[in-house]
Motif scaffolding. Structure first.
Motif, PDB file in Angstrom:
ATOM      1  N   THR A   1       0.832  -1.206   0.000  1.00 42.63           N
ATOM      2  CA  THR A   1       0.000   0.000   0.000  1.00 42.63           C
ATOM      3  C   THR A   1       0.868   1.259   0.000  1.00 42.63           C
ATOM      4  O   THR A   1       2.049   1.208   0.355  1.00 42.63           O
ATOM      5  N   PRO A   2       0.271   2.396  -0.359  1.00 36.91           N
ATOM      6  CA  PRO A   2       1.033   3.654  -0.303  1.00 36.91           C
ATOM      7  C   PRO A   2       1.598   3.930   1.096  1.00 36.91           C
ATOM      8  O   PRO A   2       2.736   4.395   1.225  1.00 36.91           O
TER       9      PRO A   2
ATOM     10  N   GLU B   1       5.580   4.322   2.331  1.00 33.24           N
ATOM     11  CA  GLU B   1       6.156   5.373   3.164  1.00 33.24           C
ATOM     12  C   GLU B   1       6.987   4.767   4.295  1.00 33.24           C
ATOM     13  O   GLU B   1       8.079   5.260   4.592  1.00 33.24           O
ATOM     14  N   ILE B   2       6.467   3.714   4.904  1.00 34.23           N
ATOM     15  CA  ILE B   2       7.184   3.035   5.991  1.00 34.23           C
ATOM     16  C   ILE B   2       8.521   2.509   5.466  1.00 34.23           C
ATOM     17  O   ILE B   2       9.564   2.680   6.108  1.00 34.23           O
TER      18      ILE B   2
ATOM     19  N   GLU C   1       6.079   9.386  14.650  1.00 33.97           N
ATOM     20  CA  GLU C   1       5.986  10.839  14.821  1.00 33.97           C
ATOM     21  C   GLU C   1       5.858  11.551  13.480  1.00 33.97           C
ATOM     22  O   GLU C   1       5.064  12.481  13.323  1.00 33.97           O
ATOM     23  N   GLN C   2       6.629  11.113  12.497  1.00 33.02           N
ATOM     24  CA  GLN C   2       6.605  11.775  11.192  1.00 33.02           C
ATOM     25  C   GLN C   2       5.275  11.557  10.464  1.00 33.02           C
ATOM     26  O   GLN C   2       4.796  12.446   9.770  1.00 33.02           O
ATOM     27  N   LEU C   3       4.678  10.364  10.624  1.00 32.07           N
ATOM     28  CA  LEU C   3       3.434  10.049   9.917  1.00 32.07           C
ATOM     29  C   LEU C   3       2.184  10.304  10.759  1.00 32.07           C
ATOM     30  O   LEU C   3       1.068  10.048  10.300  1.00 32.07           O
ATOM     31  N   PHE C   4       2.380  10.775  11.998  1.00 29.91           N
ATOM     32  CA  PHE C   4       1.261  11.055  12.903  1.00 29.91           C
ATOM     33  C   PHE C   4       0.402   9.817  13.165  1.00 29.91           C
ATOM     34  O   PHE C   4      -0.830   9.857  13.096  1.00 29.91           O
TER      35      PHE C   4
ATOM     36  N   VAL D   1       2.761   1.465  13.417  1.00 26.48           N
ATOM     37  CA  VAL D   1       3.993   1.238  12.643  1.00 26.48           C
ATOM     38  C   VAL D   1       4.364  -0.237  12.717  1.00 26.48           C
ATOM     39  O   VAL D   1       4.697  -0.860  11.703  1.00 26.48           O
ATOM     40  N   LYS D   2       4.284  -0.818  13.907  1.00 21.80           N
ATOM     41  CA  LYS D   2       4.608  -2.240  14.071  1.00 21.80           C
ATOM     42  C   LYS D   2       3.654  -3.121  13.274  1.00 21.80           C
ATOM     43  O   LYS D   2       4.077  -4.121  12.677  1.00 21.80           O
ATOM     44  N   ASP D   3       2.368  -2.748  13.238  1.00 29.12           N
ATOM     45  CA  ASP D   3       1.402  -3.500  12.421  1.00 29.12           C
ATOM     46  C   ASP D   3       1.784  -3.439  10.944  1.00 29.12           C
ATOM     47  O   ASP D   3       1.736  -4.448  10.234  1.00 29.12           O
ATOM     48  N   HIS D   4       2.148  -2.246  10.475  1.00 31.27           N
ATOM     49  CA  HIS D   4       2.582  -2.102   9.078  1.00 31.27           C
ATOM     50  C   HIS D   4       3.825  -2.949   8.825  1.00 31.27           C
ATOM     51  O   HIS D   4       3.923  -3.620   7.787  1.00 31.27           O
TER      52      HIS D   4
END
Length: 83
Positions: A25-26, A30-31, A46-49, A55-58
């Protein structure tokens, strides 16, 4: 639950084609980009709010989609060749 492991695209395939092939995914892109820049989970969050848990799920979704076990393997998979 059935898990399918897709054959990865050829390593010489353009990065965008690899992303499409693996159905990344988009947000996952990014991640990956931020991970390649050396960011930690907290810095990415922090950067992606988003939360660190998100983040861990992604990350876990990326590991599953890409057939890797950790962030080091993931980074190696999408490392861009230097010209």
């Amino acid at each position: 639950r059935v898990w399918l492991r897709l054959t990865p695209p050829p390593a010489e395939a353009p990065r965008s084609q690899q992303f499409d092939w693996l159905r990344i995914t988009p947000r996952e892109r990014e991640i990956i980009d931020l991970r390649q820049a050396g960011k930690t989970n907290r810095e990415i969050a922090e950067q992606l709010f988003i939360s660190v848990a998100t983040v861990k799920d992604h990350n876990n979704n990326l590991f599953r989609k890409c057939g890797v076990r950790n962030r080091v393997e993931l980074a190696g998979l999408f490392r861009e060749e230097s010209a």
